[in-house]
Design an enzyme around this catalytic site. Structure first.
Site, short mmCIF file in Angstrom:
data_model
loop_
_atom_site.label_atom_id
_atom_site.label_comp_id
_atom_site.label_asym_id
_atom_site.label_seq_id
_atom_site.Cartn_x
_atom_site.Cartn_y
_atom_site.Cartn_z
NE ARG A 1 -18.86 -15.49 -44.19
CZ ARG A 1 -18.86 -15.46 -45.52
NH1 ARG A 1 -19.70 -14.69 -46.18
NH2 ARG A 1 -18.02 -16.23 -46.21
CG HIS B 1 -12.75 -16.66 -46.49
ND1 HIS B 1 -13.47 -17.65 -45.85
CD2 HIS B 1 -13.49 -16.31 -47.58
CE1 HIS B 1 -14.59 -17.89 -46.52
NE2 HIS B 1 -14.61 -17.10 -47.57
CD GLN C 1 -13.17 -19.03 -51.50
OE1 GLN C 1 -14.30 -18.78 -51.11
NE2 GLN C 1 -12.94 -19.69 -52.63
CG ASP D 1 -12.01 -10.69 -52.08
OD1 ASP D 1 -13.15 -10.74 -52.60
OD2 ASP D 1 -11.81 -10.79 -50.86
CB CYS E 1 -13.11 -15.98 -52.85
SG CYS E 1 -13.38 -14.25 -52.40
NE ARG F 1 -15.66 -22.01 -49.26
CZ ARG F 1 -16.24 -20.92 -48.73
NH1 ARG F 1 -16.44 -19.88 -49.49
NH2 ARG F 1 -16.59 -20.86 -47.45
N1 NVA Z 1 -13.03 -10.08 -48.67
C1 NVA Z 1 -14.43 -10.39 -48.82
C2 NVA Z 1 -14.61 -11.88 -49.05
C3 NVA Z 1 -16.03 -12.32 -49.25
C4 NVA Z 1 -16.15 -13.80 -49.42
C5 NVA Z 1 -15.19 -9.91 -47.60
O1 NVA Z 1 -14.68 -10.08 -46.48
O2 NVA Z 1 -16.28 -9.35 -47.75
N1 CP Z 2 -16.56 -16.86 -51.12
C1 CP Z 2 -17.46 -16.78 -50.11
O1 CP Z 2 -17.13 -16.98 -48.93
O2 CP Z 2 -18.72 -16.52 -50.51
P1 CP Z 2 -19.97 -16.17 -49.57
O3 CP Z 2 -19.73 -14.80 -48.98
O4 CP Z 2 -21.15 -16.21 -50.50
O5 CP Z 2 -20.08 -17.21 -48.49
#
Ligand code: NVA
Ligand code: CP
Length: 306
Positions: free
Chosen positions: A104, A131, A134, A219, A259, A287
């Site tokens: 990540r 992502h 997801q 989101d 998500c 997930r």
């Molecule tokens: N768009 C959000 C998704 C978190 C799962 C982010 O990147 O923070």
């Molecule tokens: N939806 C998602 O990726 O959640 P987290 O940021 O908790 O991993």
């Protein structure tokens, strides 16, 4: 390097993706029936998190354990990555000890650079651009609750962010129509829009966008790394809150997905996750199942006994 990676939904064929979703449902059923299934015994997944996570970390960690393997959480703070060790060097070393790596990160190039130097599969656990994991869970959830998504109309409301970009890739791969309702200046990737062609439309007005929609998703308005823009974004996105009334304008059997984590009172109304059309909790659980299918697909099975 010959390993198979999952940095984007485009790394799989449409048939492979449909099989992964089906397999995720099978693995969910096995777990619900208490059947032990450990094809990844002795396998180790490394997980590098440059950003916070609840669902991604838990689902990969629990998933590996359930499949008979292990997962190791690696924070850049505690590894040499945080002190400037080149990502390519880290990839060479880590991939000699691990059987797969989940990352990540901020810059998507961190993933591609790691993958270019890795002997083992690299999985995108979220980047600034995409992502994809997801989307496996989202597609499984729609399949379970509403059947095939092929030919359906999906609406993305809000920021043209990493999730929205992955929805565009999903529209191409799973063969559905996507409308993106976003304010000017917050569009998804121009490259992906061009790739998707007529399959994806930008519709500025969310009320117009959701007419006839079978799936609506949104989101947060400020993603991880955009904290400084948050106040300006709250202003720009105000007309894009998803509410029960907005879903009333969609198809009768519309499904709402998020998500998570969600900001109630911002991108969704306070009550939206309690609406019977919302399936965010099933989506979050999926997930686990969808990524177990992904791990089974990517990671070589267990060693033979000597
Ligand atoms: N768009 C959000 C998704 C978190 C799962 C982010 O990147 O923070
Ligand atoms: N939806 C998602 O990726 O959640 P987290 O940021 O908790 O991993």
């Amino acid at each position: 390097m010959s390993a198979r990676h999952f940095l984007s939904l485009m790394d799989c064929t449409p048939d492979e993706l449909v099989s992964l979703i089906r397999r995720g449902m099978e693995l969910k059923d096995l777990r619900n029936r208490g059947v032990l299934f450990e094809p990844l015994k002795n396998r180790v997944l490394g997980m590098i998190f440059e950003k916070a996570s609840t669902r991604t970390r838990l689902s990969f960690e629990a998933g590996m354990i359930q499949l008979g393997g292990q997962a190791i959480f690696l924070s850049p703070r505690d590894t040499q990555l945080g002190r400037g060790e080149p990502i390519g060097d880290a990839a060479i070393v880590m991939s000699r000890m691990l059987d797969a790596v989940m990352i990540r990160t901020f810059a998507h190039s961190t993933l591609t650079e790691f993958a270019a130097n890795s002997r083992v599969p690299v999985i995108n656990g979220l980047s600034d651009d995409l992502h994809p994991c997801q989307l496996l869970a989202d597609m499984q959830t729609f399949q379970e609750l509403r059947g095939s998504i092929k030919g359906k109309t999906v609406v993305w409301v809000g920021d043209g962010n990493n999730m929205c970009n992955s929805y565009i890739e999903a529209a191409i791969q799973f063969d559905f129509q996507l409308r993106v309702a976003c304010p000017e200046g917050y569009e998804p990737s121009a490259e992906l829009l061009a790739l998707a062609g007529e399959r994806v439309q930008i519709v500025r007005d969310p009320r117009e966008a959701v007419v006839g929609a079978h799936l609506v998703s949104t989101d947060v308005w400020a993603s991880m790394g955009q904290e400084e823009e948050a106040a300006e974004r709250m202003r720009q996105f105000k007309p894009y809150q998803v509410t029960r009334a907005l879903l009333d304008a969609a198809a009768e059997d519309v499904l709402f997905l998020h998500c998570l984590p969600a900001h109630r009172g911002e991108e969704i109304s306070e009550d939206l996750l309690d609406d019977p059309r919302a399936a965010a909790w099933d989506q979050a659980e999926n997930r686990l199942h969808a990524q177990k299918a992904l791990l089974e697909f990517l990671v070589e099975p267990a060693y033979h006994h000597a």
